[in-house]
Design a protein around this motif. Structure first.
Motif, PDB file in Angstrom:
ATOM      1  N   ALA A 158      24.408  29.045   8.549  1.00 46.94           N
ATOM      2  CA  ALA A 158      25.579  28.192   8.727  1.00 46.94           C
ATOM      3  C   ALA A 158      25.873  27.955  10.212  1.00 46.94           C
ATOM      4  O   ALA A 158      26.086  26.812  10.652  1.00 46.94           O
ATOM      5  CB  ALA A 158      26.786  28.813   8.036  1.00 46.94           C
ATOM      6  N   TRP A 159      25.883  29.036  10.981  1.00 41.64           N
ATOM      7  CA  TRP A 159      26.234  28.921  12.401  1.00 41.64           C
ATOM      8  C   TRP A 159      25.227  28.054  13.153  1.00 41.64           C
ATOM      9  O   TRP A 159      25.611  27.157  13.920  1.00 41.64           O
ATOM     10  CB  TRP A 159      26.308  30.313  13.014  1.00 41.64           C
ATOM     11  N   ASN A 160      23.953  28.318  12.964  1.00 40.12           N
ATOM     12  CA  ASN A 160      22.941  27.620  13.746  1.00 40.12           C
ATOM     13  C   ASN A 160      22.739  26.181  13.297  1.00 40.12           C
ATOM     14  O   ASN A 160      22.302  25.346  14.093  1.00 40.12           O
ATOM     15  CB  ASN A 160      21.620  28.392  13.694  1.00 40.12           C
ATOM     16  N   ALA A 225      15.280  30.570  17.932  1.00 42.18           N
ATOM     17  CA  ALA A 225      14.496  29.508  17.298  1.00 42.18           C
ATOM     18  C   ALA A 225      15.250  28.192  17.293  1.00 42.18           C
ATOM     19  O   ALA A 225      14.650  27.120  17.457  1.00 42.18           O
ATOM     20  CB  ALA A 225      14.142  29.919  15.867  1.00 42.18           C
ATOM     21  N   THR A 226      16.562  28.245  17.123  1.00 37.69           N
ATOM     22  CA  THR A 226      17.354  27.015  17.159  1.00 37.69           C
ATOM     23  C   THR A 226      17.237  26.329  18.515  1.00 37.69           C
ATOM     24  O   THR A 226      17.041  25.109  18.598  1.00 37.69           O
ATOM     25  CB  THR A 226      18.829  27.327  16.855  1.00 37.69           C
ATOM     26  N   ALA A 227      17.336  27.094  19.592  1.00 38.24           N
ATOM     27  CA  ALA A 227      17.220  26.507  20.929  1.00 38.24           C
ATOM     28  C   ALA A 227      15.839  25.894  21.145  1.00 38.24           C
ATOM     29  O   ALA A 227      15.711  24.789  21.690  1.00 38.24           O
ATOM     30  CB  ALA A 227      17.504  27.567  21.988  1.00 38.24           C
ATOM     31  N   GLY A 232      12.301  20.732  20.958  1.00 37.76           N
ATOM     32  CA  GLY A 232      10.941  20.367  20.575  1.00 37.76           C
ATOM     33  C   GLY A 232       9.871  21.329  21.033  1.00 37.76           C
ATOM     34  O   GLY A 232       8.730  20.909  21.287  1.00 37.76           O
ATOM     35  N   ARG A 233      10.196  22.629  21.116  1.00 35.46           N
ATOM     36  CA  ARG A 233       9.219  23.628  21.571  1.00 35.46           C
ATOM     37  C   ARG A 233       8.617  24.366  20.361  1.00 35.46           C
ATOM     38  O   ARG A 233       8.633  25.588  20.295  1.00 35.46           O
ATOM     39  CB  ARG A 233       9.882  24.622  22.520  1.00 35.46           C
ATOM     40  N   ALA A 276      13.242  30.926  24.780  1.00 36.54           N
ATOM     41  CA  ALA A 276      14.464  30.137  24.626  1.00 36.54           C
ATOM     42  C   ALA A 276      15.262  30.129  25.924  1.00 36.54           C
ATOM     43  O   ALA A 276      15.820  29.093  26.320  1.00 36.54           O
ATOM     44  CB  ALA A 276      15.304  30.689  23.481  1.00 36.54           C
ATOM     45  N   ALA A 277      15.330  31.279  26.610  1.00 37.36           N
ATOM     46  CA  ALA A 277      16.051  31.335  27.874  1.00 37.36           C
ATOM     47  C   ALA A 277      15.404  30.444  28.928  1.00 37.36           C
ATOM     48  O   ALA A 277      16.096  29.737  29.681  1.00 37.36           O
ATOM     49  CB  ALA A 277      16.119  32.784  28.358  1.00 37.36           C
TER      50      ALA A 277
END
Length: 487
Positions: A158-160, A225-227, A232-233, A276-277
């Motif tokens: 839900a959050w992501n 994973a969301t980031a 597009g990574r 992601a960072a």
């Protein structure tokens, strides 16, 4: 008198159709040119391409002509009367574009299959980390760690989902750094929330520390994973999942020691977070514009949609377990089939948009366009259900000790697939409140059926998802038949 035409009073009006047409008098060659003809020649291309006189009136008004000027120059009462005159004088022509048509919705099937692989590989973490989830069933008869994992997963979905929409909204406005900043703040917050809710679900005294730790790692991975997926990574995320894939391959030959399995999970999680960072920090020097910020409340329906879909999928995988306890079999093949089908589903969403665009170019009536869009919807949906049925049958055959391959389970899976695909299609067209409302009602209804017990989980899923599928199919056929939906 022989040269006179005698009419009985009232007879001429009744028989005026029998009279010969009187030709319109022509202007003498020496007279000044008709200003309406000059206007028709000057604006000929725009007038010829209009589909209604009101469109010509809008063109006239946009040209700066007032009604007083129209009366003085053209002898017509207003822009609408002049538009009617121009509509009659200029024949309709709809020229083809100067450059060849290019379909913006053609995407590579290979890229969509790669995303499906990225979606499916995290499931191997449950195999590699099974030692963290081992233990006796809880008081409800559920396998050890079930509730913390479910609570953490639903929170993360839900959050992501809402976070991804927030970031995509910034990207749609051309703002990469605000999108990255939203992910940099939202992803850790979602990970902390998922871990806390998983810990609360396990009990204050931490009855299942291994499952809580696994759920916390799962929450962190979902944020990372969301980031990566927003920017597009996919290939970077695939590299981050390589240690999990290696661990699952090793377990097919022999069972590695528990510390090795834990290290592989930590390595995969750490790699995903680090990548992601890096992705987020690369955007910190992107130029900023002064455009308005997208409304945060607009992302709420997307979060509710993610929560509803998560509940429906969990009912598919764990409905029998939640009803009958640990003695029931987990329907893992159905969940795996749904996950793997997301790649073809995404590709078929693009195919629908491509076929709908072709229908928009070739249809000349609203009924024709409705037939084109409804036919495209039916064709793409049937293709997706064929893929899902094939994956479900293969998973049932290959999965040892899985649930029986009966008609109720198979039809329930196809009904759920119909709900998910049409809901994703409506979401792609901005109708996410409709999709969230129908999926949310279906999730609540299936939970009530599971809790009260009038039907078996498979029969309940078939009834609830079948009804939701019919509702969504009707809504999709109606909403997507509007031309304005395809802007």
């Amino acid at each position: 008198m022989s040269g006179s035409l005698w009419l009985v009073p009232g007879e001429g009006q009744d028989r005026k159709d029998d009279l010969p047409d009187v030709p319109r008098p022509q202007r003498p060659h020496w007279a000044a040119p008709d200003p309406v003809d000059e206007l028709a020649q000057r604006m000929g291309d725009l007038i010829a391409g209009a589909v209604h006189p009101d469109e010509i009136a809008a063109i006239i008004e946009s040209d700066g002509m007032s009604d007083d000027q129209i009366k003085l120059t053209y002898g017509r009462d207003n822009s609408f009367a002049l538009a009617e005159e121009l509509w009659d004088r200029v024949p309709r022509t709809y020229p083809e574009p100067d450059r060849p048509f290019t379909d913006p919705w053609r995407v590579s099937l290979l890229g969509c299959l790669l995303r499906a692989l990225v979606f499916a590989l995290p499931g191997l973490a449950y195999i590699v980390g099974s030692h963290l989830l081992s233990g006796p069933p809880d008081a409800r008869g559920l396998p050890a760690g079930t509730l913390p994992l479910l609570a953490g997963a639903l929170t993360g979905w839900a959050w992501n989902q809402a976070l991804a929409h927030r970031a995509y909204s910034w990207l749609g406005a051309g703002e990469r750094w605000p999108a990255a900043r939203a992910l940099a703040l939202g992803a850790p917050a979602g990970a902390v929330a998922g871990a806390l809710i998983a810990w609360a679900a396990a009990g204050i005294d931490a009855d299942a520390p291994g499952s809580v730790a696994f759920a916390a790692g799962q929450a962190g991975y979902l944020g990372a994973a969301t980031a990566l997926l927003v920017f597009g990574r996919e290939r970077w995320l695939l590299c981050a999942l390589a240690p999990v894939g290696l661990g699952a391959a090793l377990m097919a030959v022999y069972v590695p020691p528990d510390p090795v399995r834990t290290a592989l999970l930590v390595l995969s999680l750490g790699t995903a977070v680090a990548l992601a960072a890096v992705t987020v920090l690369r955007c910190r020097r992107e130029p900023r514009t002064d455009g308005p910020a997208p409304r945060a409340v607009a992302s709420v329906p997307y979060g509710l949609f993610g929560l509803a879909v998560g509940v429906l999928v969990l009912h598919t995988a764990l409905g029998d377990v939640l009803r009958y306890g640990a003695k029931a079999q987990v329907a893992a093949p159905a969940a795996v089939a749904l996950t793997l089908s997301m790649g073809p589903a995404e590709w078929l969403l693009y195919r629908y948009r491509s076929r709908a665009l072709a229908g928009l170019r070739t249809s000349t009536t609203l009924a024709g366009f409705w037939r084109a869009t409804s036919g495209a919807l039916a064709w793409c949906l049937l293709c997706y259900l064929a893929v899902l049925a094939l994956l479900g049958a293969a998973g049932t055959l290959l999965w040892q000790g899985g649930p029986p391959a009966d008609a109720s389970h198979a039809l329930g899976l196809l009904c759920l697939g119909t709900v998910l695909w049409i809901a994703l299609l409506l979401q792609a067209f901005g109708a996410v409140p409709v999709a969230a409302a129908v999926c949310g009602a279906a999730a609540i209804a299936q939970t009530v059926v599971l809790a009260t017990g009038p039907l078996s989980p498979a029969a309940g899923q078939l009834a609830v998802c079948g009804t939701a599928a019919l509702v969504l199919a009707a809504l999709g056929s109606t909403l997507l038949a509007r031309v304005t939906a395809h802007r």
